[in-house]
Structure formats: C-alpha cells, structure tokens
Design an enzyme around this catalytic site. Structure first.
Site, mmCIF file in Angstrom:
data_model
loop_
_atom_site.group_PDB
_atom_site.id
_atom_site.type_symbol
_atom_site.label_atom_id
_atom_site.label_comp_id
_atom_site.label_asym_id
_atom_site.label_seq_id
_atom_site.Cartn_x
_atom_site.Cartn_y
_atom_site.Cartn_z
ATOM 1 N N GLY A 1 -41.807 42.170 -7.305
ATOM 2 C CA GLY A 1 -41.423 43.873 -7.651
ATOM 3 C C GLY A 1 -42.379 44.779 -6.837
ATOM 4 N N GLY A 2 -42.920 45.829 -7.253
ATOM 5 C CA GLY A 2 -43.743 46.691 -6.829
ATOM 6 C C GLY A 2 -45.168 46.060 -6.506
ATOM 7 N N GLY B 1 -45.952 49.553 32.475
ATOM 8 C CA GLY B 1 -46.452 50.177 31.192
ATOM 9 C C GLY B 1 -47.496 49.243 30.402
ATOM 10 N N ALA B 2 -47.070 48.031 30.560
ATOM 11 C CA ALA B 2 -48.016 46.999 29.822
ATOM 12 C C ALA B 2 -49.333 47.225 30.321
ATOM 13 C CB ALA B 2 -47.494 45.565 30.107
#
Ligand code: HXC
Length: 514
Positions: A169-170, A404-405
């Site tokens: 769950g949470g 870009g790397a």
C-alpha cells in the site's frame, strides 16, 4: 525501592518480547530476524538507547482494547555506527504484523524530529503489513505524518530504508522518498497493491516475488538500490555505506587516513583501452585501478548497467563515482541510466560528496521506444543534476565523448573543476561514420569510387576529431594525461578542491524536469 526497580525490570522484560514467544518463533521460521535482533546487528555493541518502550496504542475498536503490547510494534531510538550517531526505527512484525497505528507513527515521527534537530541520519527497518486496519483513518494520518517528515528531512540528513518483510500500500512511499532502499532477497516485498488486487483489476496472474520481490525492484523498477542475500549481510552493508556519508548537509563525509608518500602511478591503466575503438571493455576495471584499494560500493548494481554509480574513496576521501559502461549497450545513455545517475548525483551534491566521472559514451539512445517514453525529459534530469551540482567535480574521458552526451557528462562548460582526457579520447559532435555520411554526402555520391571516397573522408574526420586535442586547444580539457597518471591526478584534484566554494542563484527551489 527494590519493588519499584522490579516493576521497571518486569516492564522492560515484557517489552523485549514484543508480540510474544510464539510470534517470535514464527518470525524466525520465516527466515526473518526480530526488530531488536536487527538493531543489535546494525549498531555498535551496547550503543542503542531506546525511547518510548512503554507506548501502547489507544484504540478500542474490533477488540483492540484487550490486545495491547508495550512499544506497539515499533522499536525506536538512537545508537552509533562506527562511533557516529544515528536515529533508528525498527518495525516489529510480531505485534499486529508490524502494522502502523497512530501511536506507532508518533514514535517514528518523534525520533525523526529529533534527528533533524541533532543533524543525524535516519535508518528505518521496515517490516509491516501497512496501515493498522482496525484504526482506520488514524493510521492513514500516521503515514502522512511520516511522509511529510521524510520529505522535509530530504537533503538535510541522509535517510536509509531497509525492507525486511512485506511493504504494501502507501507504506512503500516512505522508503521511496528516502535516499537508499535495501531489500532482502526472497523475504521482502514492495507493492502498491498485492497480487490479488492486480488479478481483479488487470486480470494478470503474478506472484508476490515477481510483482514486488527484491530482484524485480533491483532489475526492473529501480526502486531497490541494494539487494542482499540475507538480513545479516544487509546490516553489514548498511554499516559500510554509513561510513561514506556525512551526518548532515553541513557536515563533511568522514575521511580515512591516507599515505601520500606511495607510488601512485598505475601502469595497468595504460593497457585497458582496446586498439579498436568500437571494442568494449569493463569500466569497473578502470574504477578499481583509480580509487583506493577495494573501496568501491556500487549502488543500483543490477539496474541500467550501461551506467555505473557508487561510493568510493580517493586519497581517503569519500567520492561518488558516475561512469559510462562500454561493456553494456556500448555505454549509451538511455532513460533508466539517466534517471539512475541523476538521483545519485543529487544525493552526493546534497551531502557534500565530490563527484568523479569516467566517460566513454557514444551519445543518447536513439529510437521510438526511448523518444516516446521521454528520453528528452529524462535525459534532461542528468544534465540538470550535473549542472546544478556545486561539489568538487572531476571528469576523466577515457574514450568516446560524443554529442550532447559530451556536454552532459560533467563537461568543463557545466562547471567541471578538473577535466582530464586520455590520449584515446574521441571528442566530437558524432562518430566518424555518421558525420562523414552527412557532411560529405554529395562528394561520396558523386565519386567514381564511393567506397574509397568514404574511407578517405573517414580517415580525415578521425584524424581531426577522434582525439582529445581539439578540445584541449580550447581549454575544454584541462590536461591530456597518460592513463597511468590518473590516480595521482585524482588524488591531487580532490585535495585541491577540499575547500571549494561554489553556489547557485538564490531561489525557492529549482524545477528539475520530472
Ligand atoms: C492489522 C495486521 C495487518 C494490518 C497484518 N496484520 N497486517 N493487523 N493491520 N494492516 C496482522 C494479521 O492479522 C496477523 O495477526 C499478523 O499481523 C500477521 O499477519 P499474517 O497475515 O498472519 O502474516 P503473513 O501471512 O506473513 O502475511 C503478511 C501480510 C498480510 C502480507 C502483510 O498480513 C497482509 O496482506 N496484510 C494486509 C496488508 C494490507 O493490505 N495493508 C493495508 C495496506 S493500505 P494475528 O493476530 O493473526 O497474528 C495502507 C495504506 C497506507 O497501508 C496509507 C499511506 C498512503
């Protein structure tokens, strides 16, 4: 007085037993330790000082008035790890399955609040069936109080979560907010909804282990940073990691003694890069040879293996390593690698741990899968993390630094302090073949012998760009070094940068692309 002392002893003895001997036996039969046994293994002998040992829940619904246990399923307090202070909570599965009541949550929040004032790390040992169902919204409120504190403590003190049982769950969101998640193989699970709910909603048949076991989270989701074979190994591993970390964001990471009067040249580094630049090699070898002996602690070792991240020591100093791995997918940057490295960089920067980058990257991963899933957005996280980091930042380009790397991987332009390159470095907008086919498209097409023309242009391009000197001419590379000199240069660099000061503009907070 003796009677009063006896009463205290009796209460302490009762608290030690949690949910009782039978439940402890059942916990052991599942291959799990009790909450107290875990704390004893984790902290320095005799250093644990427990708080709120006699706290009980205050509910009476569903027969709870008759079922109360001292401590209410959470053991909380302070201790030392290798003589440095830490706040700890450990959930006791023998008491209502470690489920979180209002009182249980208050205990956890109390030590979190104190840890923030003291400036000491928080370690949570989680073993819980989630919100205590009988308490309803009171227990949900308890979780929210913890989530708030996890968030406020983020970047103030390191937070480590150990998952040692169910985490449903949470309840998974508290560990998820913390800095590092350790899971125990086969005995720990994390999921938002269990296999039964999954079957009802999506009609998928899946086991606990497949859905939320340690291996799943270490390899597929990236939720777990570490998977350990058993709980004993996990406690040792957490102790090891603790030694790399400062106590808080104002503190410096502990430094180990280091003898600078030794030969720091490492000849084996000269033999690592293969003659053929498209042949892979294992970047772990480079890391191992550059850092202090046997000091690497890899984080997220089984996830996005095309990038390697982890803690190490260089000249005794704690350093965060981020390295492209040419042996996996040629070291390309994809979504998972970008997110993995970005999170690690931000942790290091938040806690004054210098960065060390080893770069051999052909670029970002092309393709519809990556584009549609947001490589632009996720790759931007890595760029953002490197750009905003103000800790000492050193880069060693071992081979490829394309496109870009090149910019992203801690280039000089984004505040790299020392940027070294080996003679094997290739720094260019793109690899030779792609580049030549674009800029000489017409010449190649019109040539009598197109293949010969292609080869001629490939050689011309490689001569010009497949080296570190064009970048060095502009000062984008501070020094081109023999690989064997790397360890010595790194040790020097971090000593010089010890008192580095840099800052970002004042603002409420940045807006990292999520
Ligand atoms: C109260 C609980 C409990 C819970 C377990 N117990 N979970 N009591 N509240 N949430 C009790 C059981 O009744 C049992 O009591 C004992 O703990 C041990 O549980 P078992 O089921 O016997 O153990 P096991 O077979 O190992 O299974 C463990 C389990 C299962 C997988 C955790 O108990 C389970 O599924 N529990 C419910 C999980 C859940 O749905 N929790 C709520 C999630 S929602 P006795 O007396 O018989 O020994 C949530 C919201 C968070 O957490 C909100 C944040 C946003």
């Amino acid at each position: 007085m003796n009677k009063k002392f006896d009463q205290l002893q009796q209460l302490r003895d009762e608290a030690q037993l949690g949910g009782g001997k039978k439940k402890i036996e059942s916990q052991h039969n599942k291959g799990k330790m009790t909450a107290r046994e875990r704390i004893n293994l984790l902290v320095d002998n005799g250093s644990f000082q427990e708080l709120d040992m006699f706290v009980k829940h205050r509910s009476s619904d569903f027969g709870l008035a008759k079922e109360k246990y001292l401590g209410d399923g959470a053991i909380t307090g302070f201790a030392r790890i290798n003589n440095r202070p830490v706040a700890i909570y450990s959930q006791d599965f023998t008491v209502f399955g470690g489920s979180l009541s209002e009182a249980h949550a208050e205990k956890i929040c109390k030590i979190m609040d104190s840890a923030m004032k003291m400036g000491i790390p928080i370690i949570g040992l989680n073993d819980s069936g989630g919100a205590r169902i009988q308490e309803g919204v009171a227990s949900l409120g308890g979780y929210a109080e913890i989530f708030l504190r996890n968030t406020l403590a983020s970047g103030v003190v390191p937070q480590i979560s150990a998952i040692l049982g169910p985490c449903a769950g949470g309840a998974v969101y508290s560990p998820a907010i913390t800095d590092f998640v350790f899971m125990a193989d086969k005995t720990s699970h994390m999921f938002v909804t269990g296999p039964n709910v999954v079957k009802t909603v999506t009609h998928e048949e899946v086991t606990f282990e497949e859905l939320g076991g340690a291996e799943t989270h270490a390899t597929k989701s990236g939720v777990a940073h570490f998977v350990e074979d058993n709980e004993v190994v996990m406690m040792q591993s957490i102790r090891k990691m603790f030694d790399f970390l400062p106590l808080n964001y104002l503190d410096k990471a502990p430094e180990k003694e280091f003898n600078f009067n030794t030969d720091l040249s490492v000849d084996a580094l000269d033999k690592i890069i293969p003659e053929n630049s498209s042949q892979p090699y294992d970047m772990h070898e480079v890391i191992k040879l550059c850092i202090d002996h046997d000091s690497f602690m890899e984080v997220h070792a089984d996830y996005a293996q095309n990038i390697i991240v982890g803690f190490s020591r260089v000249g005794g100093m704690s350093v965060g390593v981020i390295a492209n791995q040419p042996a996996v997918l040629a070291g390309v940057l994809d979504i998972n690698a970008s997110v993995k490295a970005a999170r690690f960089i931000r942790f290091c920067d938040a806690f004054n741990i210098p960065l060390l980058v080893f770069e051999d990257v052909p670029g970002f991963m092309p393709g519809t899968d990556q584009e549609w899933n947001g490589i632009i957005r996720h790759g931007a996280k890595l760029l953002f993390a490197f750009c905003e980091a103000t800790v000492p930042k050193v880069t060693v380009i071992t081979r490829k630094a394309y496109g870009g790397a090149y910019d992203v991987m801690n280039s000089k332009h984004i505040r790299g302090d020392f940027n070294f390159a080996w003679p094997s470095a290739e720094i260019a907008v793109m690899g030779s073949k792609g580049a030549v086919e674009i800029i000489f498209k017409k010449d190649i097409k019109d040539a009598e012998d197109s293949d010969a023309m292609l080869n001629e242009k490939l050689t011309e391009y490689a001569d010009k760009f497949a080296n570190p000197y064009a970048a060095a001419e502009r000062g984008f590379i501070d020094e081109v070094i023999y690989p064997r000199e790397t360890r010595q240069r790194l040790i020097n660099a971090y000593q010089l940068l010890k008192n580095k000061v840099d800052s970002n503009p004042r603002k409420k907070h940045s807006n990292i692309p999520l």
